[in-house]
Design a protein around this motif. Structure first.
Motif, short mmCIF file in Angstrom:
data_model
loop_
_atom_site.label_atom_id
_atom_site.label_comp_id
_atom_site.label_asym_id
_atom_site.label_seq_id
_atom_site.Cartn_x
_atom_site.Cartn_y
_atom_site.Cartn_z
N ASP A 63 4.40 0.65 6.32
CA ASP A 63 5.15 1.73 5.69
C ASP A 63 4.36 2.19 4.47
O ASP A 63 4.16 1.43 3.52
N TYR A 64 3.89 3.45 4.50
CA TYR A 64 3.02 3.94 3.42
C TYR A 64 3.78 4.65 2.32
O TYR A 64 3.18 5.41 1.56
N LEU A 65 5.09 4.44 2.24
CA LEU A 65 5.92 5.22 1.32
C LEU A 65 5.37 5.22 -0.11
O LEU A 65 5.20 6.27 -0.72
N ASP A 66 5.06 4.03 -0.66
CA ASP A 66 4.62 3.95 -2.05
C ASP A 66 3.19 4.42 -2.23
O ASP A 66 2.76 4.71 -3.35
N LEU A 67 2.42 4.45 -1.16
CA LEU A 67 1.04 4.93 -1.28
C LEU A 67 0.98 6.45 -1.15
O LEU A 67 -0.08 7.04 -1.32
N GLU A 68 2.12 7.04 -0.83
CA GLU A 68 2.24 8.49 -0.67
C GLU A 68 1.27 9.05 0.36
O GLU A 68 0.63 10.07 0.16
N PHE A 73 4.78 6.23 8.46
CA PHE A 73 4.58 4.95 9.16
C PHE A 73 3.29 4.94 9.97
O PHE A 73 2.72 5.99 10.27
N ALA A 74 2.86 3.74 10.29
CA ALA A 74 1.76 3.60 11.25
C ALA A 74 1.98 2.32 12.03
O ALA A 74 2.55 1.36 11.52
N VAL A 75 1.56 2.36 13.29
CA VAL A 75 1.55 1.13 14.08
C VAL A 75 0.09 0.74 14.25
O VAL A 75 -0.76 1.58 14.55
#
Lengths: 167, 319
Positions: A63-68, A73-75
């Motif tokens: 989950d890249y939420l905080d990295l903006e 998302f990525a799998v």
């Protein structure tokens, strides 16, 4: 394209339209792919005589939420070829509103629990998975605990007994 | 052993060099833990078959190992001897004596177990052709470690991509050909013998020198420098308050743990805390296949003879 590792070269040749990005580092190459044809790509990587990625080592969500970073998302797939000693990492970015992609369980049996874990922790749906149910949290659990916006102080109690069935 | 996997992941990404003495001691304790882990797999596994005595012999080895690691790091079970950049401290002065006792006593216990078990009809009949996993299935399910090698897959991270100086030691990788519970037992026994061989080589050629790197990015400076030197003092504070600042990026690093490939997929945002660490535990992949393999066997089969000889560690499943 000379000097490119064979896996990346072959992926470009065969699935050129699917490759979004390539990250090269000795022994730790990564390819970013579109989600559309993942099972085809997986089958190709497993069966091509020059690749033979027989091992699916790991599947995980990020989950890249905080990295903006967009999409959110990525799998991540980690593959290993015992025959040739190659390794490759596949990244499939997924949008928050539509976090779904096709399951690779038909290609590697071992994907089963790894996909269930990614579903449980991040809410990523794997289409065609034979038994996509929570694996580490209980059946009354709401939300997906490894999402960055999940309140980690929240406690969720399991109050109902659930009939265990043979999975 | 799991410490080593994570430390190795960080060190590999940051490019930190580990002094030879620390490397050698890491290998020593790593192999010791491999032996201890196999003891826990085989001991209770054999108890489930009704062979109680072996547990005491195997736990003799475990007790000796506990003493050794307690001597080095202060704890017995939840050990934490490794740090990013080396070891917490060098081994104490009586390490050699204790290590020699371990290397002398363990083979005796192992021989006792082998004499009791290997020609024992009950054991052979309850393990031979039980829980067979073919080479193809093992690969499809993502088997690694002793369970994969029992099925004939020649994959050992220590050989394929050596770390911590494993390329300097001579050892063999045992392989099975049937992939049944009996092979998994035999592979583990032979791995213990090979681990003892590696430990002996480490002890014979243990280099002198520092037990940790002096790289300021990773390791706290020695106390006397912290008191006398302003840079060292600041470095100390930075490392304590912020942690080790790992450069941005994502990478996957793996080592050979007792049950197979232990992988760490890390995403770093450049701060002192990891953004995402995914542990790839060997047992998670192995455990999911039990459902398929158990079909058609009696209940004591999957639970006693087979589950134990596959060595499913619950802590690796839910982490």
């Amino acid at each position: 394209m000379d000097g490119e590792p064979i896996t990346i070269r072959k992926l470009r040749e065969r699935f050129g339209g699917e490759v979004l990005d390539v990250q090269r580092r000795p022994g730790d190459d990564a390819v970013t792919l579109k989600r559309g044809r993942i099972p085809d790509i997986a089958r190709f990587l497993r069966d091509d005589p020059e690749l033979r990625y027989g091992y699916l080592m790991d599947i995980c969500g990020v989950d890249y939420l905080d990295l903006e970073i967009q999409p959110r998302f990525a799998v991540i797939y980690h593959l290993y070829s015992l025959e040739h000693g190659h390794r490759i990492r596949l990244k499939v970015p997924l949008d928050e509103t539509d976090a779904e992609l096709d399951s690779v369980v038909p290609v590697w049996d071992g994907a089963n629990w790894f996909e269930r874990e990614a579903f449980d922790m991040f809410g990523i749906k794997f289409r065609g998975h034979p038994f996509l149910r929570r694996i580490l949290t209980h059946h009354q659990f709401v939300g997906h605990p490894l999402r960055k916006d999940y309140d980690h102080g929240k406690r969720q109690l399991c109050t109902e007994v659930w009939d265990l069935e043979f999975e | 052993m799991n410490n080593l996997g994570y430390c190795h992941a960080i060190e590999e990404w940051m490019g930190i060099d580990i002094p030879p003495r620390a490397q050698a001691l890491r290998v020593f304790f790593n192999e010791m833990h491999r032996i201890l882990d196999h003891c826990v797999c085989l001991g209770p596994g054999l108890v489930d078959l009704g062979a109680l005595t072996n547990l005491w012999y195997l736990f003799n080895i475990r007790e000796l190992g506990y003493e050794l690691i307690e001597n080095a790091c202060g704890s017995r079970l939840t050990t934490s001897y490794l740090r990013v950049g080396g070891l917490t401290r060098d081994v104490p002065s009586d390490f050699y004596k204790k290590a020699k006792t371990f290397l002398k006593e363990s083979p005796k216990n192992l021989t006792d177990v082998r004499r009791l078990i290997e020609r024992n009809r009950i054991f052979v009949e309850r393990t031979r052709d039980i829980g067979v996993v073919s080479k193809e299935d093992a690969m499809a399910w993502g088997y690694t470690g002793p369970c994969a090698r029992a099925s004939g897959i020649n994959y050992d991270v220590r050989k394929v991509r050596p770390y911590s100086g494993y390329e300097n030691y001579e050892f063999d990788v045992p392989l099975g050909d049937r992939g049944d519970a009996h092979d998994r037992y035999m592979v583990r026994i032979e791995e213990m013998v090979q681990s003892l061989r590696i430990m002996q080589q480490v002890l014979d050629n243990l280099p002198e020198g520092a037990a940790s790197t002096d790289d300021p990015r990773a390791f706290i400076p020695p106390k006397h420098e912290t008191y006398d030197n302003i840079e060292a003092l600041m470095n100390h504070f930075k490392l304590i308050y912020e942690g080790i600042r790992v450069p941005k990026g994502d990478w996957y690093s793996f080592t050979e743990a007792a049950n197979g490939e232990l992988g760490f997929y890390c995403v770093s945002d450049g701060s002192g805390n990891p953004y995402r660490v995914k542990v790839r535990p060997p047992c998670f992949a192995i455990c999911q296949s039990i459902e398929k393999i158990a079909v058609g066997h009696m209940i004591p089969g999957p639970d006693g003879d087979r589950r134990k000889l596959m060595n499913i560690i619950a802590g690796e499943l839910d982490r």
